[in-house]
Design a protein around this motif. Structure first.
Motif, PDB file in Angstrom:
ATOM      1  N   GLY A 146      -3.335   6.403   6.383  1.00 44.77           N
ATOM      2  CA  GLY A 146      -3.528   7.432   5.365  1.00 44.77           C
ATOM      3  C   GLY A 146      -2.322   7.497   4.451  1.00 44.77           C
ATOM      4  O   GLY A 146      -1.277   6.889   4.745  1.00 44.77           O
ATOM      5  N   PRO A 147      -2.463   8.224   3.346  1.00 41.92           N
ATOM      6  CA  PRO A 147      -1.382   8.285   2.347  1.00 41.92           C
ATOM      7  C   PRO A 147      -0.060   8.807   2.901  1.00 41.92           C
ATOM      8  O   PRO A 147       1.004   8.513   2.350  1.00 41.92           O
ATOM      9  N   PHE A 148      -0.134   9.585   4.014  1.00 43.41           N
ATOM     10  CA  PHE A 148       1.111  10.093   4.613  1.00 43.41           C
ATOM     11  C   PHE A 148       2.061   8.980   5.034  1.00 43.41           C
ATOM     12  O   PHE A 148       3.245   9.208   5.243  1.00 43.41           O
ATOM     13  N   ARG A 149       1.528   7.755   5.145  1.00 48.41           N
ATOM     14  CA  ARG A 149       2.390   6.643   5.588  1.00 48.41           C
ATOM     15  C   ARG A 149       3.477   6.315   4.571  1.00 48.41           C
ATOM     16  O   ARG A 149       4.418   5.591   4.903  1.00 48.41           O
ATOM     17  N   SER A 150       3.341   6.814   3.358  1.00 48.46           N
ATOM     18  CA  SER A 150       4.458   6.614   2.421  1.00 48.46           C
ATOM     19  C   SER A 150       5.608   7.565   2.753  1.00 48.46           C
ATOM     20  O   SER A 150       6.737   7.357   2.302  1.00 48.46           O
ATOM     21  N   ARG A 151       5.339   8.609   3.560  1.00 43.96           N
ATOM     22  CA  ARG A 151       6.387   9.587   3.890  1.00 43.96           C
ATOM     23  C   ARG A 151       6.891   9.490   5.329  1.00 43.96           C
ATOM     24  O   ARG A 151       8.056   9.632   5.606  1.00 43.96           O
ATOM     25  N   HIS A 152       5.961   9.317   6.251  1.00 45.11           N
ATOM     26  CA  HIS A 152       6.373   9.202   7.657  1.00 45.11           C
ATOM     27  C   HIS A 152       5.442   8.244   8.384  1.00 45.11           C
ATOM     28  O   HIS A 152       4.381   7.868   7.884  1.00 45.11           O
ATOM     29  N   ALA A 153       5.853   7.897   9.600  1.00 42.74           N
ATOM     30  CA  ALA A 153       5.130   6.880  10.363  1.00 42.74           C
ATOM     31  C   ALA A 153       3.731   7.341  10.732  1.00 42.74           C
ATOM     32  O   ALA A 153       3.482   8.529  10.956  1.00 42.74           O
ATOM     33  N   ALA A 154       2.827   6.384  10.815  1.00 40.62           N
ATOM     34  CA  ALA A 154       1.496   6.610  11.372  1.00 40.62           C
ATOM     35  C   ALA A 154       1.606   6.582  12.895  1.00 40.62           C
ATOM     36  O   ALA A 154       2.603   6.116  13.452  1.00 40.62           O
ATOM     37  N   TRP A 155       0.575   7.120  13.564  1.00 39.26           N
ATOM     38  CA  TRP A 155       0.564   7.017  15.023  1.00 39.26           C
ATOM     39  C   TRP A 155      -0.864   6.944  15.534  1.00 39.26           C
ATOM     40  O   TRP A 155      -1.804   7.375  14.873  1.00 39.26           O
TER      41      TRP A 155
ATOM     42  N   ASP B  52      18.337   2.178  17.021  1.00 34.56           N
ATOM     43  CA  ASP B  52      18.358   3.534  16.459  1.00 34.56           C
ATOM     44  C   ASP B  52      16.976   3.806  15.872  1.00 34.56           C
ATOM     45  O   ASP B  52      16.112   2.929  15.830  1.00 34.56           O
ATOM     46  N   MET B  53      16.769   5.038  15.443  1.00 35.40           N
ATOM     47  CA  MET B  53      15.523   5.393  14.760  1.00 35.40           C
ATOM     48  C   MET B  53      15.877   5.986  13.404  1.00 35.40           C
ATOM     49  O   MET B  53      16.894   6.660  13.270  1.00 35.40           O
ATOM     50  N   THR B  54      15.007   5.767  12.432  1.00 30.40           N
ATOM     51  CA  THR B  54      15.279   6.290  11.103  1.00 30.40           C
ATOM     52  C   THR B  54      14.516   7.602  10.886  1.00 30.40           C
ATOM     53  O   THR B  54      13.699   8.011  11.715  1.00 30.40           O
ATOM     54  N   GLN B  55      14.766   8.195   9.733  1.00 34.97           N
ATOM     55  CA  GLN B  55      14.114   9.458   9.399  1.00 34.97           C
ATOM     56  C   GLN B  55      12.593   9.299   9.315  1.00 34.97           C
ATOM     57  O   GLN B  55      11.851  10.232   9.590  1.00 34.97           O
ATOM     58  N   TYR B  56      12.137   8.102   8.958  1.00 35.17           N
ATOM     59  CA  TYR B  56      10.699   7.824   8.856  1.00 35.17           C
ATOM     60  C   TYR B  56      10.019   8.075  10.209  1.00 35.17           C
ATOM     61  O   TYR B  56       8.907   8.587  10.281  1.00 35.17           O
TER      62      TYR B  56
ATOM     63  N   THR C 258       0.809  -1.215   0.000  1.00 33.00           N
ATOM     64  CA  THR C 258       0.000   0.000   0.000  1.00 33.00           C
ATOM     65  C   THR C 258       0.844   1.267   0.000  1.00 33.00           C
ATOM     66  O   THR C 258       0.534   2.230  -0.700  1.00 33.00           O
ATOM     67  N   TYR C 259       1.915   1.273   0.797  1.00 33.93           N
ATOM     68  CA  TYR C 259       2.675   2.525   0.979  1.00 33.93           C
ATOM     69  C   TYR C 259       4.158   2.415   0.623  1.00 33.93           C
ATOM     70  O   TYR C 259       4.899   3.385   0.783  1.00 33.93           O
ATOM     71  N   GLY C 260       4.584   1.245   0.188  1.00 35.24           N
ATOM     72  CA  GLY C 260       5.995   1.087  -0.184  1.00 35.24           C
ATOM     73  C   GLY C 260       6.948   1.136   0.998  1.00 35.24           C
ATOM     74  O   GLY C 260       8.123   1.455   0.848  1.00 35.24           O
ATOM     75  N   GLN C 261       6.430   0.853   2.191  1.00 34.07           N
ATOM     76  CA  GLN C 261       7.266   0.889   3.395  1.00 34.07           C
ATOM     77  C   GLN C 261       7.251  -0.470   4.080  1.00 34.07           C
ATOM     78  O   GLN C 261       6.266  -1.205   3.997  1.00 34.07           O
TER      79      GLN C 261
ATOM     80  N   GLU D  33       2.073   7.577  19.630  1.00 36.54           N
ATOM     81  CA  GLU D  33       2.755   6.284  19.557  1.00 36.54           C
ATOM     82  C   GLU D  33       2.963   5.942  18.091  1.00 36.54           C
ATOM     83  O   GLU D  33       2.043   5.510  17.392  1.00 36.54           O
ATOM     84  N   CYS D  34       4.178   6.194  17.636  1.00 38.84           N
ATOM     85  CA  CYS D  34       4.489   6.115  16.204  1.00 38.84           C
ATOM     86  C   CYS D  34       4.948   4.710  15.834  1.00 38.84           C
ATOM     87  O   CYS D  34       5.711   4.076  16.561  1.00 38.84           O
TER      88      CYS D  34
END
Lengths: 653, 178
Positions: free
Chosen positions: A442-451, A536-540, A157-160, A505-506
């Motif tokens: 939502g579509p934002f999940r292709s750019r950053h994490a959902a929460w 570690d944490m990523t930019q996502y 769905t989101y390429g992640q 909570e991401c």
């Protein structure tokens, strides 16, 4: 001495282990349960259970100066648990050690070696778990949202991240079993969550109990944001709260379709089915007294301990497993060996597991132990995502599979706290009764994490250690003038009941570098290697924090909340708090190249070894993982029973 | 005489604890009745004496009583004198004064002699399980100590309780005591 042979040997009497033991023994099988924690905790007779839980755990909680999740429970030198209090010793002045191995000379340079975890990564891993009968469920909050359909196909769905090898619809019947076992209170009709529709839970489905009343604070906040929106990346999102499904007792719902029946093995159908039932669902009380804990009494201490056990925990499942065996008779049995720490899985040249070795200590504080051997037809590791990975690594199980211990995930949780415009009754009720579900999908999940964004009913306890910090700082003139007497009292009365804290909570993606390893140089008192964590944490994730801050600011402004949140602007990763949702360390997938277990929860490498728990989850979405993990445990139990039946047929032929 | 000594000691305890409550009222802002209702006066006084010794505690009690008397019921003056003579880091009675207030509010006290950096829970001791359960801070805002004194199913959905004592600060006693 002849070693008894069991149908199934399970390591760990926590949530997954208890469900597996209950279902498998209920199907007439002989189960051995190995538990690292104290024997006292496995004695579920009324008197003993009361003494251990109320006389022991609850009293320890009252006396603990830092009431952190593990504080009520024994910290055993022979079966240590990671503790969030050790994080203070994480030393950022030392460089991270990111390669898998390190020379001895660098031992002293590791970022954290005190406590149970050894930590050497870029960021501290901030979550704990509990090694005790009942497991980490003893201090879970009790939040039971299902994962969303898109969570199971995140990559498509989101390429992640990755897709799961099973779909939401496939897991759905097992979600219903888990909701029955846990005893979920909630209102399906109000679960207005992005990416879901009426089919998600199903038209005819409702929870066993009605929703817990939402807190006065929830209602104040909901009224404050009604009709208002927040804007993120050019899209407007309407603000609204939904009541959170929870594993704590409320008023039974007479419409609940499964009534008081439980899923049991149907040998003809070859699967688990709910039995026909005539009696309505009854809430399950405490393990020491069925009439205690029939309803949540508002103790406001779910984490770390529900004094009346209105909040579900795994001991209830274990107790009902024994009850069922006594009631229904048959050939099934559960044998518990406690104070037995699994130390090695041994397998033959074809990969068949032959035995699990364990070290059984007789006294909690003393390192003396006796070696024991557990033998069965099938084996299940249900010891926790980190402990399972540790045991696999120590044993060189799943040899050559690079996924073991990888993809450690948590919900990286950013907090935002402020003061409500009026008295809002903070510090009352279950930890959280409502959440903002808006950014769960939502579509934002292709750019950053959902929460998911739960409203915390316990003021600023998490971000600032309030109310203690409010009192102590005022008396010591920290962050303002010195207050005492009437002015101190007036200040606290004004401030404390207006405290509101939102969690963001991401979702953390499965990252190759976030992992658990072992190193023979770091061992516990029994000589068993301790987990070494690289994290570690990523930019996502970081981009989700930035987005969440924008949302938090707008949300607070809309509700008239005065923002008191502070963040270290130099390191957004430090905004993350551990959520205690450890997952992913032995994930399921479509091949041994991308996973440790197959969709049936069986290891690719060992035909008679299953894994259970959150470690099997390929992604964690925005749902507290216990419910999903419990659903997977039912699914694993069914697969194991099918497996056993097939083996029996082969023998008979 | 054994009996007489016992009698004297009892008298002293009553009189000391009368002063102890007066001082506690001043430090916490809770009324004598509210403090008595918590049932912890004796435990907190012995805890304070155990940690700081009789001499320091007696000095604290004397000093606060003196300040209350000298302020003559004037709130501003009381504040000023308390900050100068009691809540003054230069004096040995400052730490016990803070801890006495903290015990009532939280059931805990802090080791102020510990030089490690100040973190709220790190140098903290819970006086007893009972002290935690009788801590006053959350009860005073319409809540209760987490894990104790549970108010019942659904209580968290209710609004503020009207009227005193939760809506007004408690008055400080102006009555002089000897």
């Amino acid at each position: 001495m002849t070693q008894q042979r069991y149908d199934v040997v399970i390591v760990g009497a926590g949530q997954a282990g208890s469900i597996l033991a209950k279902v498998i023994s209920g199907a007439g099988r002989r189960v051995l349960l190995l538990e690292a924690g104290l024997e006292a905790g496995t004695d579920l007779d009324a008197g003993a259970a009361y003494r251990t839980y109320v006389g022991g755990y609850l009293d320890t909680f009252y006396n603990a100066s830092a009431k952190v999740p593990n504080s009520p429970y024994p910290n055993l030198p022979n079966a240590q648990s990671p503790n969030v209090l050790n994080l203070g010793a994480f030393d950022r002045s030392k460089p991270p050690v990111l390669d898998d191995e390190w020379p001895p000379a660098q031992d002293a340079n590791l970022r954290l070696t005190s406590g149970y975890f050894v930590q050497k990564g870029q960021e501290p891993f901030g979550s704990d778990y509990q090694r005790a009968p009942g497991g980490t469920m003893l201090h879970w909050l009790g939040t039971t949202p299902r994962m969303l359909p898109n969570d199971f196909r995140l990559y498509t769905t989101y390429g992640q991240g990755v897709d799961w090898p099973i779909t939401y619809d496939e897991l759905k019947p097992y979600y219903e079993m888990a909701e029955r076992e846990i005893g979920v209170s909630g209102n399906v009709a109000e679960q207005n969550i992005p990416g879901t529709d009426a089919e998600t839970y199903g038209h005819d489905y409702g929870f066993p109990m009605r929703k817990l009343p939402q807190s006065y604070l929830d209602n104040q906040l909901a009224a404050g944001v009604r009709g208002k929106s927040v804007s993120l990346d050019g899209t407007d999102y309407e603000l609204y709260l939904v009541p959170t499904p929870q594993g704590r007792n409320s008023t039974p719902d007479a419409r609940y379709k499964y009534k008081d029946s439980e899923p049991r093995w149907d040998s003809r159908a070859g699967r688990l089915v709910f039995q026909k039932a005539d009696h309505p669902y009854t809430p399950v009380g405490s393990v020491w007294d069925p009439y205690t804990g029939q309803r949540c009494e508002g103790n406001a201490s779910c984490v770390p301990i529900c004094p009346v056990q209105a909040k579900y925990n795994a001991l209830k499942t274990l107790k009902s497993a024994f009850h069922n065996l006594a009631e229904h008779g048959g050939t099934g049995s559960i044998t518990v060996i406690a104070q037995a720490v699994a130390s090695k899985i041994e397998y033959d040249s074809e990969g068949r597991v032959e035995r699990i070795r364990y070290r059984r200590y007789s006294k909690p504080g003393e390192p003396d132990f006796e070696e024991g051997v557990a033998e069965g037809e099938l084996y299940v590791l249900a010891a926790h995502s980190v402990e399972n990975a540790k045991l696999l690594l120590i044993s060189d199980a799943c040899p050559g599979n690079p996924n073991v211990g990888r993809h450690l995930m948590d919900h990286t949780t950013m907090l935002a706290w402020g003061l409500m415009p009026e008295w809002s009754g903070s510090y009352r009720g279950p930890g959280s009764t409502s959440n903002f579900p808006i950014f769960r999908d939502g579509p934002f999940r292709s750019r950053h994490a959902a929460w998911i964004s739960p409203v915390d009913n316990w003021g600023w306890n998490w971000p600032t250690l309030a109310p203690d910090a409010d009192v102590i700082n005022a008396l010591n003139a920290v962050g303002g003038e010195r207050l005492f007497g009437r002015r101190l009292r007036a200040y606290l009365r004004d401030r404390i009941p207006r405290q509101v804290n939102l969690h963001f909570e991401c979702e953390q993606l499965p990252d190759w570098g976030n992992r658990v390893t072992v190193n023979p140089r770091f061992r516990d008192q029994l000589g068993i290697p301790r987990p070494v964590v690289t994290y570690d944490m990523t930019q996502y994730t970081v981009d989700a924090f930035y987005a969440a801050r924008q949302v938090a600011r707008q949300l607070f402004a809309a509700a008239g909340v005065e923002d008191f949140s502070t963040y270290n602007e130099d390191n957004p990763k430090s905004w993350s708090h551990g959520a205690g949702h450890l997952a992913g360390t032995h994930r399921m997938g479509t091949s041994p190249n991308n996973s440790v277990v197959d969709r049936r929860q069986r290891t690719w490498a060992h035909e008679n070894l299953y894994l259970a728990g959150c470690g099997n989850m390929p992604t964690i979405g925005t749902s507290n993982p216990t419910l999903t993990m419990s659903a997977l445990a039912f699914w694993a139990a069914e697969n194991i029973l099918q497996d056993l039946a097939a083996r029996r047929r082969e023998v008979n032929v | 005489m054994r009996g007489a000594r016992k009698g004297t000691k009892l008298m002293n305890e009553v009189s000391e604890s009368g002063q102890f409550l007066e001082v506690s009222e001043c430090l916490t802002g809770f009324s004598r009745v509210e403090l008595l209702a918590a049932g912890m006066a004796g435990a907190y006084e012995s805890q304070l004496r155990k940690v700081y010794g009789d001499e320091v505690v007696s000095r604290l009690l004397r000093e606060v009583s003196g300040v209350v008397k000298d302020s003559g019921g004037d709130e501003a003056k009381l504040e000023e004198l308390m900050l100068a003579r009691v809540f003054n880091d230069e004096t040995v009675i400052c730490a016990p004064a803070k801890n006495l207030a903290q015990m009532w509010y939280l059931g805990t006290l802090i080791d102020y002699t510990d030089p490690t950096p100040f973190v709220v829970f790190k140098r903290t001791t819970v006086v007893s399980a009972e002290a935690y359960q009788q801590s006053l801070v959350l009860g005073d805002v319409g809540a209760h100590p987490a894990g104790a004194k549970q108010p019942g199913f659904g209580s968290w959905a209710l609004g503020p309780r009207p009227g005193p004592p939760s809506s007004q600060p408690a008055p400080t006693s102006k009555k002089e005591r000897t």
